[in-house]
Design a protein around this motif. Structure first.
Motif, PDB file in Angstrom:
ATOM      1  N   GLY A   1      38.123  48.900  25.481  1.00 58.16           N
ATOM      2  CA  GLY A   1      37.383  49.931  26.232  1.00 58.16           C
ATOM      3  C   GLY A   1      36.609  50.856  25.314  1.00 58.16           C
ATOM      4  N   GLY A   2      35.494  51.365  25.779  1.00 59.78           N
ATOM      5  CA  GLY A   2      34.644  52.240  24.945  1.00 59.78           C
ATOM      6  C   GLY A   2      34.050  51.445  23.811  1.00 59.78           C
ATOM      7  N   ASP A   3      34.046  52.044  22.609  1.00 58.82           N
ATOM      8  CA  ASP A   3      33.476  51.349  21.453  1.00 58.82           C
ATOM      9  C   ASP A   3      34.550  50.744  20.564  1.00 58.82           C
ATOM     10  OD1 ASP A   3      30.934  52.074  22.231  1.00 58.82           O
ATOM     11  OD2 ASP A   3      31.093  54.041  21.250  1.00 58.82           O
ATOM     12  N   GLY A   4      35.796  50.832  20.998  1.00 55.35           N
ATOM     13  CA  GLY A   4      36.895  50.369  20.142  1.00 55.35           C
ATOM     14  C   GLY A   4      36.966  48.869  20.066  1.00 55.35           C
ATOM     15  N   ALA A   5      37.709  48.378  19.069  1.00 55.28           N
ATOM     16  CA  ALA A   5      37.927  46.939  18.924  1.00 55.28           C
ATOM     17  C   ALA A   5      39.375  46.723  18.518  1.00 55.28           C
ATOM     18  CB  ALA A   5      36.997  46.371  17.871  1.00 55.28           C
ATOM     19  N   PHE A   6      39.944  45.620  18.985  1.00 56.08           N
ATOM     20  CA  PHE A   6      41.324  45.276  18.650  1.00 56.08           C
ATOM     21  C   PHE A   6      41.283  44.030  17.772  1.00 56.08           C
ATOM     22  CE2 PHE A   6      44.853  42.386  19.894  1.00 56.08           C
ATOM     23  CZ  PHE A   6      45.865  43.055  19.227  1.00 56.08           C
ATOM     24  N   THR A   7      41.910  44.108  16.588  1.00 54.50           N
ATOM     25  CA  THR A   7      41.941  42.961  15.680  1.00 54.50           C
ATOM     26  C   THR A   7      43.220  42.183  15.917  1.00 54.50           C
ATOM     27  OG1 THR A   7      40.622  44.146  14.050  1.00 54.50           O
ATOM     28  CG2 THR A   7      41.847  42.237  13.257  1.00 54.50           C
ATOM     29  N   ALA A   8      43.084  40.976  16.488  1.00 58.08           N
ATOM     30  CA  ALA A   8      44.254  40.142  16.803  1.00 58.08           C
ATOM     31  C   ALA A   8      44.660  39.279  15.612  1.00 58.08           C
ATOM     32  CB  ALA A   8      43.949  39.262  18.008  1.00 58.08           C
TER      33      ALA A   8
END
Length: 317
Positions: free
Chosen positions: A22-29
């Motif tokens: 959500g927003g500008d965030g990113a999740f590194t899997a």
């Protein structure tokens, strides 16, 4: 296919997978991992839920594009040669995707047609695969009449229809009872003996010890250890573990005493683990120093203990 045994069928270098949140965030899997898988080996990706195993597997299966790094499968670039690679893979997803409206045999015949194989070839292979999956007597049965273990074996048989170079198995025995798990392991062991290359994700340590020649332990998107099950246990653990359970009233005092007595103590919600080269000797010390456990157990160290030593928590957390 004329490939040499021991050659690397999968090569990953600085492989990353990032998801937009959500927003500008990113999740590194998957956070910049390196590994390779050799022809004919059973290779494991081991870790708790959310460690990055399934994201890695989806990139190998060429259904998810890497966000960074390099991934080569069968000598081809996974980022640009997906369709060619997919034609040479067998994929066993976490959830069975067999068609419940069809019979067992029809599932194999129709799936074989997706690969453009001649009818006669598919029919011949289907007979062998039903035998392999121990489902020959169920060929005409509707899939919805099968047990969970049988469906899992059918899913694996179907993944072999195209005679793949590599078979990917994502959590192959989740939800199966112990008898069904052991039967499935026995089938996978036979595939290994036949020289099929397996890549397995699992959060079951006993499964990894049974099936894998070599494995990586993943935690929070990174590889924290790599080696054979035996190497990892020898490298990160003492030979044995003494498990102690205390009453809630005594627990705090006894944990403090155990920490004074032993160099390696892990405290879990339901038990205390003492790492020792000689578990019986550690148990004798517990008795002599008036630690009063409700139950005790001495056992060999396992991959579960490796994960605990590396991450500070149990796999099931």
């Amino acid at each position: 296919m004329g490939h040499a045994p021991g050659e690397e069928l999968i090569q990953a270098a600085a492989l990353r997978k990032t998801y937009r949140s959500g927003g500008d965030g990113a999740f590194t899997a998957v956070d910049g991992i390196d590994f390779s898988v050799r022809r004919g080996e059973a290779f494991g990706l081991l870790g708790s839920n959310g460690a990055g195993k399934s994201s890695t597997m989806r990139m190998i299966a060429c259904v998810s594009q890497p966000s960074g790094g390099d991934l080569r499968i069968l000598g081809l670039d996974a980022a640009t040669r997906g369709p060619e690679i997919r034609a040479r893979l067998g994929v066993v997803p976490q959830d069975d995707t067999v068609d419940t409206e069809l019979t067992v045999l029809e599932n194999l015949l129709i799936y074989g047609r997706y690969f453009g194989l001649p009818r006669r070839t598919v029919r011949e292979r289907a007979g062998h695969l039903l035998e392999f999956a121990r489902l020959s007597d169920k060929a005409r049965a509707p899939v919805q009449s099968l047990s969970g273990g049988m469906r899992r074996r059918l899913t694996i048989a179907r993944a072999l229809v195209n005679d793949p170079d590599i078979v990917l198995l994502d959590e192959p025995t989740t939800g199966l009872d112990p008898q069904a798990r052991h039967l499935l392991w026995e089938r996978l062991f036979r595939l290994r003996q036949d020289g099929v290359t397996l890549v397995v994700t699992t959060h079951y340590m006993d499964e990894a010890e049974q099936l894998c020649d070599r494995l990586v332990v993943m935690d929070a998107g990174r590889i924290v250890a790599m080696g054979s099950p035996r190497e990892l246990i020898d490298r990160h653990c003492a030979r044995e573990v003494l498990e102690l359970r205390f009453t809630q009233a005594d627990r705090e005092t006894m944990v403090a005493k155990a920490r004074d007595l032993f160099a390696r103590v892990e405290v879990l919600p339901d038990r205390v683990l003492v790492s020792a080269d000689d578990g019986e000797e550690a148990l004798a010390i517990v008795g002599a120093r008036a630690l009063d456990p409700v139950t005790t157990l001495v056992r060999r160290s396992t991959l579960e203990d490796v994960f605990l030593a590396l991450t500070g928590r149990a796999l099931t957390d």
